[in-house]
Design a protein around this motif. Structure first.
Motif, short mmCIF file in Angstrom:
data_model
loop_
_atom_site.label_atom_id
_atom_site.label_comp_id
_atom_site.label_asym_id
_atom_site.label_seq_id
_atom_site.Cartn_x
_atom_site.Cartn_y
_atom_site.Cartn_z
N ASP A 139 0.83 -1.20 0.00
CA ASP A 139 0.00 0.00 0.00
C ASP A 139 0.87 1.25 0.00
N TYR A 140 2.04 1.13 0.63
CA TYR A 140 2.95 2.28 0.72
C TYR A 140 4.10 2.19 -0.28
N SER A 141 4.68 0.99 -0.44
CA SER A 141 5.83 0.84 -1.32
C SER A 141 5.96 -0.60 -1.77
N LYS A 142 6.43 -0.80 -3.00
CA LYS A 142 6.69 -2.13 -3.52
C LYS A 142 8.03 -2.68 -3.02
N LYS A 143 8.83 -1.85 -2.37
CA LYS A 143 10.13 -2.27 -1.87
C LYS A 143 10.04 -2.61 -0.39
N VAL A 144 10.93 -3.47 0.05
CA VAL A 144 11.00 -3.84 1.47
C VAL A 144 11.56 -2.66 2.26
N GLN A 145 10.91 -2.35 3.36
CA GLN A 145 11.38 -1.30 4.25
C GLN A 145 12.24 -1.91 5.35
N VAL A 146 13.33 -1.23 5.71
CA VAL A 146 14.29 -1.75 6.69
C VAL A 146 14.57 -0.68 7.73
N LYS A 147 14.62 -1.08 8.99
CA LYS A 147 14.95 -0.17 10.08
C LYS A 147 15.95 -0.84 11.00
N GLN A 148 17.02 -0.12 11.38
CA GLN A 148 18.00 -0.58 12.35
C GLN A 148 18.23 0.55 13.36
N VAL A 149 18.16 0.23 14.65
CA VAL A 149 18.34 1.24 15.69
C VAL A 149 19.17 0.64 16.83
N LEU A 150 20.24 1.34 17.21
CA LEU A 150 21.04 1.00 18.39
C LEU A 150 20.88 2.14 19.38
N SER A 151 20.43 1.82 20.61
CA SER A 151 20.15 2.89 21.56
C SER A 151 20.50 2.48 22.98
N ALA A 152 20.70 3.50 23.82
CA ALA A 152 20.93 3.31 25.26
C ALA A 152 20.11 4.35 25.99
N GLY A 153 19.62 4.00 27.18
CA GLY A 153 18.80 4.96 27.89
C GLY A 153 18.52 4.55 29.31
N ILE A 154 17.63 5.33 29.94
CA ILE A 154 17.23 5.14 31.32
C ILE A 154 15.74 4.81 31.37
N SER A 155 15.36 3.82 32.16
CA SER A 155 13.95 3.49 32.34
C SER A 155 13.65 3.39 33.82
N VAL A 156 12.45 3.87 34.22
CA VAL A 156 12.05 3.91 35.61
C VAL A 156 10.65 3.32 35.73
N SER A 157 10.47 2.42 36.70
CA SER A 157 9.15 1.86 36.98
C SER A 157 8.38 2.84 37.84
N ILE A 158 7.31 3.39 37.27
CA ILE A 158 6.49 4.36 37.99
C ILE A 158 5.44 3.65 38.85
N LEU A 159 4.96 2.51 38.35
CA LEU A 159 3.91 1.77 39.04
C LEU A 159 4.25 0.29 39.03
#
Length: 315
Positions: free
Chosen positions: A295-315
């Protein structure tokens, strides 16, 4: 050949780690993964997180996690060159689970938004997600099998642009809030031979909403159309397991086939995320996603992400 390597690794890991267990139903609800500023690649459900409603749960259970990821690079008289950049992404995930005897329900709300400031190029959006997912399920006498029903919604907060244009041309608007937005409903049968691996298949309905009709044709609708309904069927395979101490692999393969279109137009979403926990607050992750959605493109879409971060449990 390289683009098939993650698939071979995924299959090998599933075969190598699969072992039967009982007593739990893995209810997996998605975090939407998409290319920057491009919400069109969302399909029936995007899974990279598992919500497990255990047999021991009786009643309601809630969890809420907030996180922030950032990156910064600065150069001054640097011989190798470079571009000054700074980026920040904030996210929050709220999960609500319920079990009463053989009936279970899970709600997952995922909100995410990120921006990057790039020298000489201004500010650009790097991530944008609004996802509300619901799953109802009923365990059969053989608790490896269950009936399920999903009701999901997804869109985005902000405008998205295509920047792959000449410098003299303004970036093209390709998405905005409710352009598109997706409602999906699936009902079917799930097989969970292990607490980290499951298969599911069922009949599905997908509704696409385009509030800004200038974007209708970009997402496969007719000129000026605001709504499209698609009946079809969906299949999915999910895998999540701790491979090493504090290192977890989360993978999924999902399809949606429109009954009114050729089988070759089947949407396919293959998602992988490798998460490493540094301590109680910090983590690193690598995402690799490939999507086919004609529907959007006849080509394969590819995504690569390398990330670092902080996460906190609120509940």
């Amino acid at each position: 050949m390289r683009k098939y390597v993650p698939l071979f690794v995924f299959v090998w890991l599933m075969l190598g780690f699969m072992r039967p267990v009982s007593g739990q139903e893995a209810i997996r609800i998605s975090e939407l993964l998409k290319d920057d500023g491009d919400i069109s690649i969302q399909d029936i459900s995007r899974i990279d997180k598992t919500v497990v409603v255990a047999d021991t749960l009786d009643g309601w259970q809630a969890s809420w996690v907030g996180g922030i990821n950032g990156a910064q690079a600065a150069y001054n008289n640097w011989s190798q060159g470079g571009t000054n950049t700074i980026s920040v992404t904030g996210s929050t995930v709220f999960n609500l689970k319920f079990r009463k005897e053989r009936f279970a329900y899970a709600l997952d709300t995922n909100l995410r938004y990120g921006k990057a400031r790039i020298e000489d190029e201004g500010t650009r959006k790097t991530d944008d997600r609004v996802a509300i997912n619901n799953k109802f399920s009923y365990l059969f006498n053989n608790d490896k099998w269950s009936a399920f029903a999903n009701i999901n919604f997804s869109t985005q907060f902000d405008k998205g642009f295509d920047y792959s244009v000449p410098d003299t041309v303004q970036p093209r608007l390709i998405s905005k809030i409710f352009s598109p937005a997706y409602f999906t409903q699936i009902t079917g049968i799930a097989f969970t031979p292990a607490d980290y691996f499951s298969l599911q298949a069922g009949m599905a309905m997908k509704e696409t909403i385009i509030a800004d009709t200038s974007l209708s044709e970009r997402y496969g609708l007719g000129a000026g159309e605001r709504f499209r309904f698609e009946p079809g069927y969906s299949t999915a395979m999910f895998f999540e397991k701790e491979l090493f101490s504090n290192v977890r692999l989360i993978s999924s393969v999902e399809t949606f086939t429109n009954l009114q279109r050729n089988l070759s137009s089947t949407d396919v979403h293959f998602s992988n995320e490798l998460v490493g926990k540094i301590n109680n607050f910090m983590n690193m992750s690598f995402q690799y996603v490939t999507i086919y959605d004609d529907d959007y493109s006849k080509k394969v879409q590819v995504k690569q992400v390398l990330s670092a971060g902080i996460s906190v449990s609120i509940l």
